[in-house]
Design a protein around this motif. Structure first.
Motif, PDB file in Angstrom:
ATOM      1  N   SER A 228     -12.422 -22.612 -24.116  1.00  0.00           N
ATOM      2  CA  SER A 228     -11.047 -22.799 -23.644  1.00  0.00           C
ATOM      3  C   SER A 228     -11.021 -23.593 -22.344  1.00  0.00           C
ATOM      4  N   ILE A 229     -11.957 -23.277 -21.446  1.00  0.00           N
ATOM      5  CA  ILE A 229     -12.009 -23.998 -20.170  1.00  0.00           C
ATOM      6  C   ILE A 229     -12.414 -25.449 -20.393  1.00  0.00           C
ATOM      7  N   ALA A 230     -13.392 -25.662 -21.286  1.00  0.00           N
ATOM      8  CA  ALA A 230     -13.818 -27.030 -21.582  1.00  0.00           C
ATOM      9  C   ALA A 230     -12.677 -27.842 -22.174  1.00  0.00           C
ATOM     10  N   GLY A 231     -11.784 -27.166 -22.905  1.00  0.00           N
ATOM     11  CA  GLY A 231     -10.648 -27.858 -23.507  1.00  0.00           C
ATOM     12  C   GLY A 231      -9.633 -28.364 -22.495  1.00  0.00           C
ATOM     13  N   LEU A 232      -9.747 -27.927 -21.257  1.00  0.00           N
ATOM     14  CA  LEU A 232      -8.823 -28.392 -20.212  1.00  0.00           C
ATOM     15  C   LEU A 232      -9.239 -29.748 -19.661  1.00  0.00           C
ATOM     16  N   GLY A 233     -10.370 -30.243 -20.089  1.00  0.00           N
ATOM     17  CA  GLY A 233     -10.799 -31.600 -19.753  1.00  0.00           C
ATOM     18  C   GLY A 233     -10.986 -31.835 -18.273  1.00  0.00           C
ATOM     19  N   ASP A 234     -10.511 -33.002 -17.795  1.00  0.00           N
ATOM     20  CA  ASP A 234     -10.763 -33.389 -16.404  1.00  0.00           C
ATOM     21  C   ASP A 234      -9.880 -32.654 -15.406  1.00  0.00           C
ATOM     22  N   LYS A 235      -9.090 -31.677 -15.861  1.00  0.00           N
ATOM     23  CA  LYS A 235      -8.366 -30.833 -14.913  1.00  0.00           C
ATOM     24  C   LYS A 235      -9.338 -29.889 -14.191  1.00  0.00           C
ATOM     25  N   VAL A 236     -10.492 -29.682 -14.799  1.00  0.00           N
ATOM     26  CA  VAL A 236     -11.507 -28.795 -14.233  1.00  0.00           C
ATOM     27  C   VAL A 236     -12.583 -29.627 -13.544  1.00  0.00           C
ATOM     28  N   ALA A 237     -12.844 -29.306 -12.267  1.00  0.00           N
ATOM     29  CA  ALA A 237     -13.878 -30.017 -11.515  1.00  0.00           C
ATOM     30  C   ALA A 237     -15.247 -29.397 -11.730  1.00  0.00           C
ATOM     31  N   ASP A 238     -15.279 -28.062 -11.850  1.00  0.00           N
ATOM     32  CA  ASP A 238     -16.569 -27.391 -11.998  1.00  0.00           C
ATOM     33  C   ASP A 238     -16.326 -25.971 -12.497  1.00  0.00           C
ATOM     34  N   ILE A 239     -17.369 -25.376 -13.055  1.00  0.00           N
ATOM     35  CA  ILE A 239     -17.300 -23.982 -13.499  1.00  0.00           C
ATOM     36  C   ILE A 239     -18.637 -23.312 -13.214  1.00  0.00           C
ATOM     37  N   ASP A 240     -18.569 -22.103 -12.726  1.00  0.00           N
ATOM     38  CA  ASP A 240     -19.770 -21.337 -12.404  1.00  0.00           C
ATOM     39  C   ASP A 240     -19.705 -20.012 -13.154  1.00  0.00           C
ATOM     40  N   VAL A 241     -20.691 -19.774 -14.023  1.00  0.00           N
ATOM     41  CA  VAL A 241     -20.744 -18.533 -14.802  1.00  0.00           C
ATOM     42  C   VAL A 241     -21.652 -17.550 -14.068  1.00  0.00           C
ATOM     43  N   VAL A 242     -21.106 -16.390 -13.709  1.00  0.00           N
ATOM     44  CA  VAL A 242     -21.832 -15.392 -12.920  1.00  0.00           C
ATOM     45  C   VAL A 242     -22.022 -14.131 -13.755  1.00  0.00           C
ATOM     46  N   PRO A 243     -23.227 -13.890 -14.276  1.00  0.00           N
ATOM     47  CA  PRO A 243     -23.464 -12.662 -15.046  1.00  0.00           C
ATOM     48  C   PRO A 243     -23.543 -11.467 -14.112  1.00  0.00           C
ATOM     49  N   PRO A 244     -23.472 -10.243 -14.640  1.00  0.00           N
ATOM     50  CA  PRO A 244     -23.610  -9.054 -13.795  1.00  0.00           C
ATOM     51  C   PRO A 244     -24.959  -9.063 -13.086  1.00  0.00           C
ATOM     52  N   SER A 245     -24.952  -8.761 -11.803  1.00  0.00           N
ATOM     53  CA  SER A 245     -26.193  -8.713 -11.043  1.00  0.00           C
ATOM     54  C   SER A 245     -26.914  -7.397 -11.288  1.00  0.00           C
ATOM     55  N   LEU A 246     -28.163  -7.344 -10.846  1.00  0.00           N
ATOM     56  CA  LEU A 246     -28.908  -6.097 -10.974  1.00  0.00           C
ATOM     57  C   LEU A 246     -28.231  -4.987 -10.168  1.00  0.00           C
ATOM     58  N   GLU A 247     -27.633  -5.346  -9.040  1.00  0.00           N
ATOM     59  CA  GLU A 247     -26.906  -4.340  -8.247  1.00  0.00           C
ATOM     60  C   GLU A 247     -25.740  -3.765  -9.043  1.00  0.00           C
ATOM     61  N   ASP A 248     -25.001  -4.620  -9.761  1.00  0.00           N
ATOM     62  CA  ASP A 248     -23.906  -4.148 -10.616  1.00  0.00           C
ATOM     63  C   ASP A 248     -24.429  -3.205 -11.700  1.00  0.00           C
ATOM     64  N   ILE A 249     -25.538  -3.604 -12.312  1.00  0.00           N
ATOM     65  CA  ILE A 249     -26.110  -2.817 -13.409  1.00  0.00           C
ATOM     66  C   ILE A 249     -26.621  -1.473 -12.891  1.00  0.00           C
ATOM     67  N   TYR A 250     -27.314  -1.516 -11.749  1.00  0.00           N
ATOM     68  CA  TYR A 250     -27.827  -0.275 -11.163  1.00  0.00           C
ATOM     69  C   TYR A 250     -26.670   0.681 -10.831  1.00  0.00           C
ATOM     70  N   SER A 251     -25.616   0.159 -10.241  1.00  0.00           N
ATOM     71  CA  SER A 251     -24.456   0.997  -9.921  1.00  0.00           C
ATOM     72  C   SER A 251     -23.830   1.581 -11.184  1.00  0.00           C
ATOM     73  N   HIS A 252     -23.791   0.783 -12.236  1.00  0.00           N
ATOM     74  CA  HIS A 252     -23.209   1.242 -13.506  1.00  0.00           C
ATOM     75  C   HIS A 252     -23.971   2.443 -14.052  1.00  0.00           C
ATOM     76  N   PHE A 253     -25.283   2.332 -14.140  1.00  0.00           N
ATOM     77  CA  PHE A 253     -26.066   3.419 -14.715  1.00  0.00           C
ATOM     78  C   PHE A 253     -26.080   4.646 -13.804  1.00  0.00           C
ATOM     79  N   SER A 254     -26.043   4.431 -12.497  1.00  0.00           N
ATOM     80  CA  SER A 254     -25.995   5.554 -11.575  1.00  0.00           C
ATOM     81  C   SER A 254     -24.680   6.303 -11.677  1.00  0.00           C
ATOM     82  N   ARG A 255     -23.582   5.563 -11.779  1.00  0.00           N
ATOM     83  CA  ARG A 255     -22.267   6.221 -11.929  1.00  0.00           C
ATOM     84  C   ARG A 255     -22.186   6.958 -13.260  1.00  0.00           C
TER      85      ARG A 255
END
Length: 298
Positions: free
Chosen positions: A267-294
């Motif tokens: 969907s984002i790619a379909g916006l063409g040159d309206k988008v300058a850049d995109i950064d995909v951020v997966p869950p960090s180990l800190e996020d995962i550790y907090s998830h399992f601890s909770r």
């Protein structure tokens, strides 16, 4: 392949409280395994059992095929505590030479070990003049004596500066490539995320998660975040096209479930040159550790 460390249904109780509750794990030759957990989770108890310092109540522990604390196990294992202490009046070379002598090896090998951990220039200085990070490297040098098959490391980068930490992990990489197994306990999750092969998470004495970082991400099923940079004047149009996106200055941030990641990217790619850049951020180990601890009630 024979496991360097094999633990099955390990249980240890102190005053009626289970410090370890039916914990099972394996560490294979050449693998770098991170052991994570809050204070009191059971990490130190497990390490003491592996080293043969305390007995356990139930289960089994095999260290290079031997019982922990036996002569065969002691000869195959090296340990580095969080706060390594040495005689302040000895030089680094004298201290490592003494340890070599205790292992029946020539003390002349001390210089080579100190050079390996970046202390060649300080080898003739008294340890009392060393910084904490330098003392930690002396500890690592003594851990390398005898080419151990299993390294048990408790917060090993404590006191090290960023460059020394990088060098330390590069050294671990080399040891693992030579076949040594590494069991590493650390609270420095960013370091662990990038430099270990498998992750174990302890909570209240129980193993609540185990696997590669990718395995844990799939198991936790936490959302992926995408940061979208808009070209000048297009932020509003992009926000309309991406329901749920949050404006962050001139950029947009949107989260999605793992299974929706490719659809959203399309969907984002379909916006063409309206988008300058995109950064995909997966869950960090800190996020995962907090998830399992909770999830475990922490």
């Amino acid at each position: 392949m024979t496991s360097t460390l094999k633990i099955s249904e390990l249980t240890k109780t102190f005053c009626g409280v289970k410090a370890l509750d039916a914990v099972s794990l394996t560490v294979e030759p050449g693998s770098r395994v991170a052991l994570l957990g809050h204070n009191g989770a059971g990490k130190s108890t497990m390490m003491k059992i592996i080293l043969g310092l305390i007995p356990f109540d139930a289960g089994s522990v095999g260290v290079c095929g031997a019982l922990p604390g036996s002569g065969a196990a002691r000869g195959a294992v090296a340990y580095l505590p969080e706060n390594a202490a040495f005689h302040p009046a000895l030089t680094g070379e004298e201290q490592i030479g003494h340890f070599l002598s205790l292992r029946g090896e020539s003390p002349k090998g001390a210089r080579a070990l100190l050079e390996r951990v970046g202390l060649h220039d300080a080898a003739t200085r008294r340890i009392g003049t060393y910084s904490k990070g330098m003392r930690q490297r002396v500890g690592l040098a003594q851990a390398l004596i005898g080419r151990p098959k299993l390294l048990v490391l408790d917060e090993p980068t404590s006191g090290l500066d960023p460059v020394s930490r990088r060098d330390f992990y590069a050294l671990l990489d080399g040891l693992a490539a030579e076949g040594a197994a590494v069991l590493l306990s650390s609270h420095a999750l960013t370091e662990v995320e990038a430099r270990t092969d498998r992750i174990l998470i302890l909570s209240k004495g129980r193993m609540v998660a185990t696997g590669t970082l990718a395995d844990l991400r799939r198991s936790a099923a936490l959302p992926v975040t995408m940061n979208v940079s808009a070209r000048n004047g297009y932020a509003s149009q992009i926000a309309e096209a991406l329901p749920g996106a949050i404006r962050v200055g001139a950029d947009l941030r949107i989260a999605c479930a793992q299974e929706d990641k490719l659809r959203l990217l399309a969907s984002i790619a379909g916006l063409g040159d309206k988008v300058a850049d995109i950064d995909v951020v997966p869950p960090s180990l800190e996020d995962i550790y907090s998830h399992f601890s909770r999830r475990d009630g922490q």
